[in-house]
Design an enzyme around this catalytic site. Sequence first.
Site, PDB file in Angstrom:
ATOM      1  N   TYR A 176     -11.272  -5.498  11.296  1.00 19.53           N
ATOM      2  CA  TYR A 176     -10.769  -4.814  12.336  1.00 19.53           C
ATOM      3  C   TYR A 176     -10.548  -5.945  13.429  1.00 19.53           C
ATOM      4  O   TYR A 176     -11.438  -6.162  14.178  1.00 19.53           O
ATOM      5  CB  TYR A 176     -11.608  -3.748  12.845  1.00 19.53           C
ATOM      6  CG  TYR A 176     -11.710  -2.477  11.695  1.00 19.53           C
ATOM      7  CD1 TYR A 176     -10.583  -1.567  11.747  1.00 19.53           C
ATOM      8  CD2 TYR A 176     -12.567  -2.728  10.761  1.00 19.53           C
ATOM      9  CE1 TYR A 176     -10.795  -0.486  10.600  1.00 19.53           C
ATOM     10  CE2 TYR A 176     -12.605  -1.690   9.591  1.00 19.53           C
ATOM     11  CZ  TYR A 176     -11.748  -0.657   9.605  1.00 19.53           C
ATOM     12  OH  TYR A 176     -11.520   0.430   8.790  1.00 19.53           O
TER      13      TYR A 176
ATOM     14  N   THR B 253      -3.730   4.997  -1.258  1.00 22.74           N
ATOM     15  CA  THR B 253      -4.986   5.394  -0.439  1.00 22.74           C
ATOM     16  C   THR B 253      -5.741   6.827  -0.766  1.00 22.74           C
ATOM     17  O   THR B 253      -5.389   6.935  -1.926  1.00 22.74           O
ATOM     18  CB  THR B 253      -4.279   5.728   0.973  1.00 22.74           C
ATOM     19  OG1 THR B 253      -3.197   6.766   0.722  1.00 22.74           O
ATOM     20  CG2 THR B 253      -3.707   4.429   1.515  1.00 22.74           C
TER      21      THR B 253
ATOM     22  N   GLU C 118       0.805  -1.138  -0.060  1.00 21.24           N
ATOM     23  CA  GLU C 118       0.011  -0.095  -0.006  1.00 21.24           C
ATOM     24  C   GLU C 118       1.008   1.251  -0.066  1.00 21.24           C
ATOM     25  O   GLU C 118       1.866   1.336   0.784  1.00 21.24           O
ATOM     26  CB  GLU C 118      -0.878  -0.111   1.124  1.00 21.24           C
ATOM     27  CG  GLU C 118      -1.921   1.273   1.169  1.00 21.24           C
ATOM     28  CD  GLU C 118      -2.827   1.002   2.363  1.00 21.24           C
ATOM     29  OE1 GLU C 118      -3.541  -0.044   2.287  1.00 21.24           O
ATOM     30  OE2 GLU C 118      -3.204   2.037   3.274  1.00 21.24           O
TER      31      GLU C 118
END
Length: 313
Positions: free
Chosen positions: A162, A63, A32
């Site tokens: 998460y 992002t 990323e």
Amino acid sequence: MTISVSQLSEARVALDAPLYADVAGDMEVSFEFFPPKTEKMDEQLWSAIRTLEPLGPSFVSVTYGAGGSTRERTHATVARIQRETSLAAAAHLTCVEATREEIDAVADEYWAAGVRHIVALRGDSPTPGVPYAQHPGGYENAAALVAGLKRLHPFEISVAAYPECHPDSSDAMADLDNLKRKIDAGGTRAITQFFFEPETFFRYRDAAAAAGITADIVPGIMPVTNFASVQRMAAMCGTAVPAWLARLFDGLDDLPGARQLVAATVTAELCRKLYAGGVRQFHFYTLNRAELAYAICHLLGVRARSISQEAAA
């Protein structure tokens, strides 16, 4: 000195664990990046991309800032990766500060540019301290965004997971229910928020399976380049920072070389333990720096290939 049975047992486990040299390299990695703000940051980003490209990642993602604050820069970066490299580029999209029509138009632009992979996120409030609120006329959450994207084009879609519960979720079960809705809406895989202990991931993977989630859950790996920065990020997203990690980085603020060596060692050990637990996909939050991610991948047996080899594959 007397050595207890439990200490002997722990020593045997450590001795029997696979050495890095024995790790087969039979995994997929992805990276990323974030869109650059300055010319110097642009040079750093492209240096990182070119360094990591020969490792043959399954994709690289870029992002997207809160409130669409990096919309144009994200699009330009993703389009250039898709156009000028051998990499499959994935673009982040959020629900924040945009109508459905505006988000759909961005997605259409990505499809026209050859981008076939979206990382679909609800996103955070553009105003710190203010709770997230749906934009008038916008997608209400990530599951709705995923469904909307699937109606437009047959995108591959990654969603967020998460392991330590999203700060806005009422509890862990509600958080897993939300993940299942995103997968059921068309999500291909889930990429986790960063964490620091392998048991955190394993517990979450088991809980997701028990909740009926069958999609791949890919651990998000954050090498600790700056401990104070990681502490701030962890506080914002509810990630626990173990005391042993703080002790390892104590006294290294003015020793960037030593700090990087410690970071590589700690993160590679986390990845090795995840690998021993059956993990074969790793997503690295690079912060636009290649060295740590490259070193960790090398320790895990991932080797550079020529671009021609990658194209042939």
